[in-house]
Design an enzyme around this catalytic site. Structure first.
Site, short mmCIF file in Angstrom:
data_model
loop_
_atom_site.label_atom_id
_atom_site.label_comp_id
_atom_site.label_asym_id
_atom_site.label_seq_id
_atom_site.Cartn_x
_atom_site.Cartn_y
_atom_site.Cartn_z
N THR A 171 47.31 32.15 20.39
CA THR A 171 46.80 30.79 20.22
C THR A 171 47.54 29.91 21.22
O THR A 171 48.76 29.75 21.12
CB THR A 171 47.08 30.27 18.79
OG1 THR A 171 46.46 31.15 17.86
CG2 THR A 171 46.54 28.86 18.60
N LYS A 195 39.38 27.46 17.67
CA LYS A 195 40.56 27.72 16.83
C LYS A 195 41.27 26.42 16.45
O LYS A 195 41.61 26.19 15.28
CB LYS A 195 41.50 28.66 17.60
CG LYS A 195 42.91 28.79 17.05
CD LYS A 195 43.04 29.84 15.99
CE LYS A 195 44.42 29.79 15.35
NZ LYS A 195 44.64 30.82 14.38
P1 NAD Z 1 55.54 36.73 17.23
O1 NAD Z 1 56.54 35.76 17.74
O2 NAD Z 1 55.85 37.54 16.02
O3 NAD Z 1 55.13 37.75 18.40
C1 NAD Z 1 55.09 37.43 19.78
C2 NAD Z 1 55.67 38.61 20.53
O4 NAD Z 1 55.59 38.34 21.94
C3 NAD Z 1 57.16 38.85 20.22
O5 NAD Z 1 57.34 40.17 19.76
C4 NAD Z 1 57.87 38.61 21.57
O6 NAD Z 1 58.99 39.43 21.78
C5 NAD Z 1 56.75 38.91 22.56
N1 NAD Z 1 56.98 38.30 23.86
C6 NAD Z 1 57.39 37.04 24.15
N2 NAD Z 1 57.47 36.87 25.48
C7 NAD Z 1 57.11 38.04 26.05
C8 NAD Z 1 56.97 38.48 27.38
N3 NAD Z 1 57.23 37.67 28.42
N4 NAD Z 1 56.57 39.76 27.59
C9 NAD Z 1 56.30 40.58 26.57
N5 NAD Z 1 56.41 40.22 25.27
C10 NAD Z 1 56.79 38.96 25.01
O7 NAD Z 1 54.19 35.88 17.01
P2 NAD Z 1 52.92 36.30 16.13
O8 NAD Z 1 53.08 35.78 14.75
O9 NAD Z 1 52.62 37.74 16.35
O10 NAD Z 1 51.80 35.41 16.83
C11 NAD Z 1 51.28 35.74 18.10
C12 NAD Z 1 50.21 34.72 18.44
O11 NAD Z 1 49.20 34.74 17.43
C13 NAD Z 1 50.73 33.29 18.52
O12 NAD Z 1 50.11 32.63 19.58
C14 NAD Z 1 50.33 32.70 17.16
O13 NAD Z 1 50.15 31.31 17.20
C15 NAD Z 1 49.04 33.43 16.89
N6 NAD Z 1 48.69 33.59 15.47
C16 NAD Z 1 49.62 33.95 14.56
C17 NAD Z 1 49.25 34.10 13.22
C18 NAD Z 1 50.26 34.51 12.17
O14 NAD Z 1 49.94 34.43 10.97
N7 NAD Z 1 51.44 35.00 12.55
C19 NAD Z 1 47.93 33.85 12.82
C20 NAD Z 1 46.99 33.51 13.78
C21 NAD Z 1 47.38 33.38 15.11
#
Ligand code: NAD
Length: 295
Positions: free
Chosen positions: A93, A168
């Site tokens: 997102t 979204k």
């Molecule tokens: P998260 O922080 O758990 O996961 C993100 C991952 O990206 C982490 O494991 C991090 O180490 C990795 N990362 C960061 N920089 C990086 C890089 N340069 N190279 C490789 N990996 C890298 O977040 P999440 O909860 O999995 O959410 C991910 C996306 O989905 C976000 O944009 C969030 O807004 C969206 N989202 C989350 C939810 C939810 O309920 N968690 C629901 C809908 C949408």
């Protein structure tokens, strides 16, 4: 079987990638956190030492990253390496402007780019029932559909690049506003001596009905089971709601659009998060609102 490069194995990305492995796809995975790579390996993924390595010789790339700055950084790494014709699905997102920038970058390099943010949370990611809101060319959408079908229950092609992110943030702005309104209605009802279950029975079948009431009621013991019945453990954390509301306000600013209710909901969620509730489910704001007194 499709060769998929998957970057970002966090709370959402890991279960999404696991579902691709279970469906028989060949997943090359990378995350900046080494412990997550070990976990990915144990689930049958091919683990890689960099984003570049994960996208070499794949047909589809999925990115699931925290924000627009990181998505732009990762695109700078992977776009020069990905072979022409590869489809990139960014399910993070992010702000609409960044989504449009990476779309252009991908298209200029001969790649099919989709912004495909999701709704449904970690539960939906694990169950493979996410809703995908997708923006980008129809040819890229058609190429991505079999992969999206593995991770999602509903896939909606919303329009050109950026349309998925637009859908979204509009949805989640409405959700933030409706949750606050729902909390206010139930709290006022309580003060008026009205039974909360009775209010639910009326509203859930009346003109005030909405998802925040019918499916995710913020009052414990009322309506279907929701985070309110689990001490407001997320669910959908307040910090993520605030993130999406702030993205909605960025988009409103950039398009000179007044969204007064969205702006107010953003202020209220910011105060809630600043008060130490970033990891509380967003419906937990009912307790915070209850503590407010009229001036
Ligand atoms: P998260 O922080 O758990 O996961 C993100 C991952 O990206 C982490 O494991 C991090 O180490 C990795 N990362 C960061 N920089 C990086 C890089 N340069 N190279 C490789 N990996 C890298 O977040 P999440 O909860 O999995 O959410 C991910 C996306 O989905 C976000 O944009 C969030 O807004 C969206 N989202 C989350 C939810 C939810 O309920 N968690 C629901 C809908 C949408």
């Amino acid at each position: 079987m499709t060769k998929v490069g998957f970057i970002g194995l966090g709370n959402m990305g890991m279960p999404m990638a696991i579902n691709l492995v279970k469906a028989g796809h060949d997943v090359s995975a990378f995350d900046a956190v080494p412990a997550l790579l070990e976990q990915a390996h144990s689930h049958g993924m091919i683990t890689c030492g960099s984003a570049e390595e994960a996208v070499e010789n794949v047909e589809i790339i999925v990115t699931m990253l925290p924000n627009g700055e990181i998505v732009k950084k990762v695109f700078n790494e992977i776009v020069p390496v990905a072979k022409a014709g590869t489809t990139i699905i960014d399910s993070s997102t992010i702000d609409v402007s960044s989504a449009k920038i990476v779309h252009k970058q991908g298209a200029d390099a001969g790649l099919g780019c989709l912004d495909a943010p999701v709704s449904g949370g970690v539960g939906g990611a694990e169950a493979g029932t996410l809703t995908f809101m997708v923006g980008g060319p129809k040819t890229a959408f058609d190429a991505a559909q079999p992969i999206l079908d593995v991770m999602g229950g509903k896939i909606v092609h919303c329009g050109e690049g950026g349309a998925g992110q637009s859908a979204k943030i509009c949805n989640n702005m409405l959700l933030g506003v409706s949750m606050i309104g729902t909390c206010e209605a139930f709290s006022l009802a309580e003060k008026l001596g009205l039974d909360q279950k009775a209010l639910f029975d009326v509203v859930s079948t009346s003109s005030g009905s909405c998802w925040s009431v019918n499916t995710y009621c913020p009052v414990p013991g009322v309506g279907p089971k929701s985070p309110s019945d689990n001490d407001y453990k997320p669910g959908f954390a307040a910090a993520l709601m605030l993130k999406d509301l702030m993205l909605s306000q960025q988009a409103a600013d950039e398009s000179s659009m007044a969204t007064p209710m969205g702006a107010h909901a953003t202020e209220i969620y910011k105060a809630f998060v600043d008060a130490g509730h970033s990891d509380t489910d967003f419906s937990g704001i009912i307790g915070y609102l209850n503590e407010m007194k009229r001036g």
